[in-house]
Design a protein around this motif. Structure first.
Motif, PDB file in Angstrom:
ATOM      1  N   GLY A   1      12.334   5.902  -8.768  1.00 41.05           N
ATOM      2  CA  GLY A   1      13.069   5.715  -7.942  1.00 41.05           C
ATOM      3  C   GLY A   1      11.950   5.443  -7.241  1.00 41.05           C
ATOM      4  N   GLU A   2      10.811   4.797  -6.999  1.00 45.41           N
ATOM      5  CA  GLU A   2       9.764   3.463  -6.449  1.00 45.41           C
ATOM      6  C   GLU A   2      10.681   2.820  -6.158  1.00 45.41           C
ATOM      7  N   GLY A   3      10.029   1.784  -4.259  1.00 42.99           N
ATOM      8  CA  GLY A   3      10.540   0.333  -4.578  1.00 42.99           C
ATOM      9  C   GLY A   3      11.772  -0.118  -4.358  1.00 42.99           C
TER      10      GLY A   3
ATOM     11  N   HIS B   1      12.947  -4.984 -10.101  1.00 40.18           N
ATOM     12  CA  HIS B   1      12.750  -3.550  -9.557  1.00 40.18           C
ATOM     13  C   HIS B   1      11.456  -3.562  -8.956  1.00 40.18           C
ATOM     14  N   ASP B   2      11.132  -3.846  -7.874  1.00 41.62           N
ATOM     15  CA  ASP B   2       9.875  -4.241  -7.261  1.00 41.62           C
ATOM     16  C   ASP B   2       9.763  -2.781  -6.151  1.00 41.62           C
ATOM     17  N   ARG B   3       8.763  -2.021  -8.109  1.00 40.01           N
ATOM     18  CA  ARG B   3       8.089  -1.142  -7.313  1.00 40.01           C
ATOM     19  C   ARG B   3       7.088  -0.777  -5.921  1.00 40.01           C
TER      20      ARG B   3
ATOM     21  N   ASP C   1       6.371  -6.243  -2.398  1.00 38.43           N
ATOM     22  CA  ASP C   1       6.031  -7.005  -2.174  1.00 38.43           C
ATOM     23  C   ASP C   1       6.594  -8.069  -2.321  1.00 38.43           C
ATOM     24  N   GLY C   2       7.746  -8.057  -2.740  1.00 36.17           N
ATOM     25  CA  GLY C   2       8.750  -8.850  -3.275  1.00 36.17           C
ATOM     26  C   GLY C   2       8.800  -9.821  -3.226  1.00 36.17           C
ATOM     27  N   LYS C   3       7.492  -9.387  -4.513  1.00 33.59           N
ATOM     28  CA  LYS C   3       7.365 -10.288  -5.702  1.00 33.59           C
ATOM     29  C   LYS C   3       7.275  -9.729  -6.927  1.00 33.59           C
TER      30      LYS C   3
ATOM     31  N   ARG D   1       2.758  -3.777 -13.160  1.00 32.79           N
ATOM     32  CA  ARG D   1       3.651  -2.686 -12.529  1.00 32.79           C
ATOM     33  C   ARG D   1       4.955  -2.463 -12.116  1.00 32.79           C
ATOM     34  N   ASP D   2       5.800  -3.453 -12.171  1.00 32.42           N
ATOM     35  CA  ASP D   2       7.495  -4.073 -11.471  1.00 32.42           C
ATOM     36  C   ASP D   2       7.915  -4.277 -13.106  1.00 32.42           C
TER      37      ASP D   2
END
Length: 180
Positions: free
Chosen positions: A57-59, A118-120, A123-125, A130-131
């Motif tokens: 559920g991050e980001g 899924h932008d965890r 930062d929008g990128k 991570r993502d």
């Protein structure tokens, strides 16, 4: 006659005035969001996307609609908007692990390419380590972006449906999160 002289002296200015100004680009947080989300009783053209395999559920989750050609697929949103090309974006916060359903409108019926981020880290990128990422038609992901032809889908005049499976870094590559 005077117009021809002015054009001869200022060729670039004349060309720019005859072509027209580029489309205005909104601030980054608003790009692609105008008229992107489905409305209650949405008639279409639109597509409902069931996103599965969300790691946690991050980001936030971001669904983007692009033209279905290699030149414009995953091109910077600012460039697509400035050129007047089809581009739509919706975001979902807060996020829950597992699945989410998003609905995005298309400017008109046609072929488009969808990507989900899924932008965890928020930062929008896309952050490789991570993502998570997924694409329409769920192509197998390699180290380069998929070809537009492998993710292109047809959106008709009504509301279509599709499913996108999220992929996250696994070892040296990408793949769906293993189900326990």
């Amino acid at each position: 006659m005077i117009g021809r002289i002015v054009c001869a002296l200022g060729l670039l200015a004349c060309a720019a005035s005859s072509i027209g100004a580029p489309y205005p680009v909104p601030p980054r947080a608003e790009r692609g969001k105008a008229n992107a989300a489905c409305r209650p009783g949405e008639p279409g053209p639109a597509i409902r996307v069931k996103v599965t395999g969300i790691k946690d559920g991050e980001g936030s989750l971001r669904l983007d609609l692009y033209p279905a050609n290699d030149t414009e697929f995953l091109a910077p949103d600012k460039e697509l908007i400035a050129a007047g090309r089809p581009f739509r974006r919706i975001e979902r916060k807060p996020l829950v692990a597992g699945t989410a359903t998003l609905c995005i409108r298309a400017p008109e019926p046609g072929h488009y390419a969808l990507s989900v981020l899924h932008d965890r880290d928020g930062d929008g990128k896309f952050a490789f380590l991570r993502d998570g990422v997924g694409f329409s038609r769920n192509p197998r992901l390699r180290r380069a972006k998929p070809k537009a032809s492998s993710v292109a889908i047809k959106i008709g005049p009504g509301i279509g449906e599709t499913q996108i499976v999220m992929n996250y870094r696994r070892g040296l590559g990408f793949g769906p999160v293993p189900v326990p």
